[in-house]
Design a protein around this motif. Sequence first.
Motif, PDB file in Angstrom:
ATOM      1  N   PRO A  79      60.521  78.364  49.063  1.00  0.00           N
ATOM      2  CA  PRO A  79      59.962  78.658  50.450  1.00  0.00           C
ATOM      3  C   PRO A  79      58.811  79.434  50.317  1.00  0.00           C
ATOM      4  O   PRO A  79      58.048  79.087  51.365  1.00  0.00           O
ATOM      5  CB  PRO A  79      61.121  79.630  51.097  1.00  0.00           C
ATOM      6  N   LEU A  80      58.681  80.277  49.308  1.00  0.00           N
ATOM      7  CA  LEU A  80      57.357  80.979  49.401  1.00  0.00           C
ATOM      8  C   LEU A  80      56.145  80.050  49.275  1.00  0.00           C
ATOM      9  O   LEU A  80      55.175  79.944  49.697  1.00  0.00           O
ATOM     10  CB  LEU A  80      57.243  81.945  48.038  1.00  0.00           C
ATOM     11  N   GLN A  81      56.415  79.010  48.110  1.00  0.00           N
ATOM     12  CA  GLN A  81      55.275  77.887  48.045  1.00  0.00           C
ATOM     13  C   GLN A  81      54.971  77.158  49.151  1.00  0.00           C
ATOM     14  O   GLN A  81      54.033  76.847  49.471  1.00  0.00           O
ATOM     15  CB  GLN A  81      55.924  76.945  46.887  1.00  0.00           C
ATOM     16  N   ARG A  82      56.131  76.796  50.028  1.00  0.00           N
ATOM     17  CA  ARG A  82      55.975  76.200  51.366  1.00  0.00           C
ATOM     18  C   ARG A  82      55.257  76.972  52.364  1.00  0.00           C
ATOM     19  O   ARG A  82      54.556  76.622  53.052  1.00  0.00           O
ATOM     20  CB  ARG A  82      57.516  75.795  51.837  1.00  0.00           C
ATOM     21  N   THR A  86      51.814  76.073  54.255  1.00  0.00           N
ATOM     22  CA  THR A  86      51.773  75.719  55.573  1.00  0.00           C
ATOM     23  C   THR A  86      51.240  76.899  56.534  1.00  0.00           C
ATOM     24  O   THR A  86      50.834  76.761  57.409  1.00  0.00           O
ATOM     25  CB  THR A  86      53.173  75.297  56.135  1.00  0.00           C
ATOM     26  N   LYS A  87      51.379  77.944  55.770  1.00  0.00           N
ATOM     27  CA  LYS A  87      51.060  79.371  56.413  1.00  0.00           C
ATOM     28  C   LYS A  87      51.695  79.576  57.534  1.00  0.00           C
ATOM     29  O   LYS A  87      51.278  80.259  58.420  1.00  0.00           O
ATOM     30  CB  LYS A  87      49.322  79.161  57.017  1.00  0.00           C
ATOM     31  N   GLN A  88      53.047  79.040  57.545  1.00  0.00           N
ATOM     32  CA  GLN A  88      53.729  79.293  58.727  1.00  0.00           C
ATOM     33  C   GLN A  88      55.170  79.953  58.048  1.00  0.00           C
ATOM     34  O   GLN A  88      55.487  79.618  56.834  1.00  0.00           O
ATOM     35  CB  GLN A  88      54.244  78.064  59.305  1.00  0.00           C
ATOM     36  N   PRO A  89      55.768  80.714  58.681  1.00  0.00           N
ATOM     37  CA  PRO A  89      57.167  81.352  58.377  1.00  0.00           C
ATOM     38  C   PRO A  89      58.068  80.229  57.864  1.00  0.00           C
ATOM     39  O   PRO A  89      58.103  79.263  58.346  1.00  0.00           O
ATOM     40  CB  PRO A  89      57.618  81.937  59.761  1.00  0.00           C
ATOM     41  N   VAL A 109      64.206  84.842  55.426  1.00  0.00           N
ATOM     42  CA  VAL A 109      63.089  84.581  56.277  1.00  0.00           C
ATOM     43  C   VAL A 109      61.833  85.171  55.767  1.00  0.00           C
ATOM     44  O   VAL A 109      61.691  86.199  55.336  1.00  0.00           O
ATOM     45  CB  VAL A 109      63.154  84.986  57.805  1.00  0.00           C
ATOM     46  N   PHE A 110      60.869  84.191  55.252  1.00  0.00           N
ATOM     47  CA  PHE A 110      59.535  84.445  54.721  1.00  0.00           C
ATOM     48  C   PHE A 110      58.631  84.308  55.596  1.00  0.00           C
ATOM     49  O   PHE A 110      58.495  83.562  56.376  1.00  0.00           O
ATOM     50  CB  PHE A 110      59.290  83.378  53.621  1.00  0.00           C
ATOM     51  N   SER A 111      58.046  85.539  55.919  1.00  0.00           N
ATOM     52  CA  SER A 111      56.861  85.633  56.887  1.00  0.00           C
ATOM     53  C   SER A 111      55.856  86.209  56.160  1.00  0.00           C
ATOM     54  O   SER A 111      55.779  87.175  55.537  1.00  0.00           O
ATOM     55  CB  SER A 111      57.248  86.575  58.219  1.00  0.00           C
ATOM     56  N   PRO A 112      54.531  85.567  56.600  1.00  0.00           N
ATOM     57  CA  PRO A 112      53.062  85.835  56.244  1.00  0.00           C
ATOM     58  C   PRO A 112      52.704  87.486  56.679  1.00  0.00           C
ATOM     59  O   PRO A 112      52.903  87.371  57.962  1.00  0.00           O
ATOM     60  CB  PRO A 112      52.413  84.747  56.241  1.00  0.00           C
ATOM     61  N   ILE A 113      52.230  88.395  55.965  1.00  0.00           N
ATOM     62  CA  ILE A 113      51.575  89.335  56.666  1.00  0.00           C
ATOM     63  C   ILE A 113      49.994  89.080  56.653  1.00  0.00           C
ATOM     64  O   ILE A 113      49.376  89.317  55.788  1.00  0.00           O
ATOM     65  CB  ILE A 113      51.871  90.623  55.950  1.00  0.00           C
ATOM     66  N   ALA A 114      49.738  88.515  57.792  1.00  0.00           N
ATOM     67  CA  ALA A 114      48.305  88.057  57.783  1.00  0.00           C
ATOM     68  C   ALA A 114      48.225  87.767  59.296  1.00  0.00           C
ATOM     69  O   ALA A 114      49.224  87.134  59.982  1.00  0.00           O
ATOM     70  CB  ALA A 114      48.056  86.728  57.026  1.00  0.00           C
ATOM     71  N   GLY A 116      45.924  85.126  61.792  1.00  0.00           N
ATOM     72  CA  GLY A 116      44.696  83.950  61.836  1.00  0.00           C
ATOM     73  C   GLY A 116      44.416  83.330  60.663  1.00  0.00           C
ATOM     74  O   GLY A 116      45.269  82.907  59.848  1.00  0.00           O
ATOM     75  N   GLU A 117      43.071  83.232  60.425  1.00  0.00           N
ATOM     76  CA  GLU A 117      42.309  82.378  59.376  1.00  0.00           C
ATOM     77  C   GLU A 117      42.683  83.375  58.014  1.00  0.00           C
ATOM     78  O   GLU A 117      42.441  82.761  56.905  1.00  0.00           O
ATOM     79  CB  GLU A 117      41.117  81.994  59.403  1.00  0.00           C
ATOM     80  N   GLU A 118      43.228  84.564  58.302  1.00  0.00           N
ATOM     81  CA  GLU A 118      43.200  85.439  57.072  1.00  0.00           C
ATOM     82  C   GLU A 118      44.039  84.999  55.759  1.00  0.00           C
ATOM     83  O   GLU A 118      44.795  84.237  56.046  1.00  0.00           O
ATOM     84  CB  GLU A 118      43.651  86.815  57.059  1.00  0.00           C
ATOM     85  N   GLU A 119      43.406  85.103  54.563  1.00  0.00           N
ATOM     86  CA  GLU A 119      44.238  84.744  53.410  1.00  0.00           C
ATOM     87  C   GLU A 119      45.524  85.332  53.300  1.00  0.00           C
ATOM     88  O   GLU A 119      45.463  86.708  53.590  1.00  0.00           O
ATOM     89  CB  GLU A 119      43.335  84.838  52.207  1.00  0.00           C
ATOM     90  N   ILE A 120      46.553  84.733  52.978  1.00  0.00           N
ATOM     91  CA  ILE A 120      47.785  85.177  52.822  1.00  0.00           C
ATOM     92  C   ILE A 120      47.927  86.297  51.349  1.00  0.00           C
ATOM     93  O   ILE A 120      47.736  85.890  50.518  1.00  0.00           O
ATOM     94  CB  ILE A 120      48.976  84.300  52.811  1.00  0.00           C
ATOM     95  N   LYS A 121      48.155  87.494  51.545  1.00  0.00           N
ATOM     96  CA  LYS A 121      48.312  88.511  50.549  1.00  0.00           C
ATOM     97  C   LYS A 121      49.583  88.821  50.244  1.00  0.00           C
ATOM     98  O   LYS A 121      49.910  89.164  49.163  1.00  0.00           O
ATOM     99  CB  LYS A 121      47.336  89.661  50.864  1.00  0.00           C
TER     100      LYS A 121
END
Length: 512
Positions: A79-82, A86-89, A109-114, A116-121
Amino acid sequence: MIDDIQDEMNQAEWRLKVFDSLSYPTLILKPDQTILAANRRFHEKNKTHGAQIIGRTCQEICSEQHHLSHFSCSGTVCPLQRLLVTKQPQSVVLKNIDEHGNEVWEERVFSPIATGEEEIKYIIVSIRDVTAVKHLEKKYSDVRELIDKVVQSSVSGIMAADRKGEIILMNKAAEDLFGYSARDANRVNIEDFYPSGVARQIMRKLRDENIGEKGKLPITQVNIITRDGVEIPVEMTAAIIYEDDGREAATAAIFNDLREKMAVQKKLEEAESQLFQSEKLASLGRLAAGVAHEINNPLTSILLYGNLMREKLAPDHPLLGILSYVLEDAERCKDIVKNLLAYSRQTRPAKEVFFLNNLVGESLRLIRDQKLFMNVNIVKNLDEYQILINADKNQLCQVLINLIINAFDAMEGSGTLTLTTYRDRKAGKAYIEIADTGGGIPSENLSKVFDPFFTTKEVGKGTGLGLSMAYGIMEENHGKISIKSTGPEGTTILLELPEEQVSNEFHFMSIG
Ligand SMILES: Nc1ncnc2c1ncn2[C@@H]1O[C@H](COP(=O)(O)OP(=O)(O)O)[C@@H](O)[C@H]1O
Ligand SMILES: [Mg+2]
């Protein structure tokens, strides 16, 4: 400045507190799967401590620490790769077996901490135990499956339609009853399953609060229409299925085919009426026999002495005319008594073996002189095979003559009389049919025509004893009389007698 740093420190501490107090086990990962942090709940749950997992990848942890197997996403697309694509949870539900051997379910549930357009860190992974939910789901689907089986195996037709009247459910029995398969029933509207207007009437009753419980239709008898356009009587119940907010969602109905039940009921009613008829005739017979016996003796003396008197009177005596009226009417009474005795089976049949076809011939010969004969076409449709019967020939002649006269009366002088003989070899039965082209017997008279003294003929013409006498004689000779058919096109009376079995010896005898 110092204040700012202090502030930030506080903020960092505060964030940590929030992270630790999350009630779900939670991790923070880097995009390369390295674990940056795990909250207290995670450690509690997995019996780990910081140094054991921080800085390592989730995959490493899984392969080393067997008791953390539930931590594995192997077998699914990571899911992390997905999430990175997708930049979506993203979420994943995993099934595992816990240390007690029970099935456990986990949702991650994998949620990005970012924003808008910010790169996901960083990625926050929250792990929820969904075992209870899964168990409920399973239970629900098991129950659903069971309900499905119950519905499908029901011998009653079960059908449901949505608010537009489109079929959403049809069990096997309903398919058989209506002649549709559940698949093509989708294309048919519920209204087409009933005669015009009936579906609306049912809906009206369902919604009527004054008829039973609202939304429920008590057992009702209606006709349905099958795919072939055949109307079938059924017994049905129906109900409206409501949404939680009270809106109508669908209607469901249960149907039971009534054809068999109605056929059985009809047979029962027929048997009952036959029983009633024969009981009635039996008691009338006893009454008639009593009367006939009482009248017979005085009548015999009247005739005897009357005839004596006629012999004694001079041929030109003025009372001779009157006396002959007396004697004529006394003869009439004697005939009536004779018929009554025949009806009540008080006369003993003198049985002989003879050909059925001869009976027809003789009966016709006996009434040959009748004026009624004139414009009636007589058709003899006699079986080629010489059917033998063993009965009282004179009595049967009387029956046949009475039936032929009834036929003439019904045709009022013109028409066709058809006399048919045939046999049913297997059943050992011989039959005579007397068919006329008269006006038929009205249905309201059908149950009365065998009653003694029932007649529709004018006074002096009919005695109402012909059919009742015939009934008595047929019974006496182990036969039956019935009205095979009657209507505006004419009447057919059927006589049934046991066929005499032919012995070889019989062939050499000549029978008349
Ligand atoms: N072939 C027939 N066609 C029409 N009606 C008939 C026929 N045979 C009998 N019936 C009816 O049944 C009644 C009873 O017949 P029956 O017992 O022979 O008495 P009757 O002939 O003296 O009236 C008749 O009056 C007539 O209404
Ligand atoms: Mg008659």
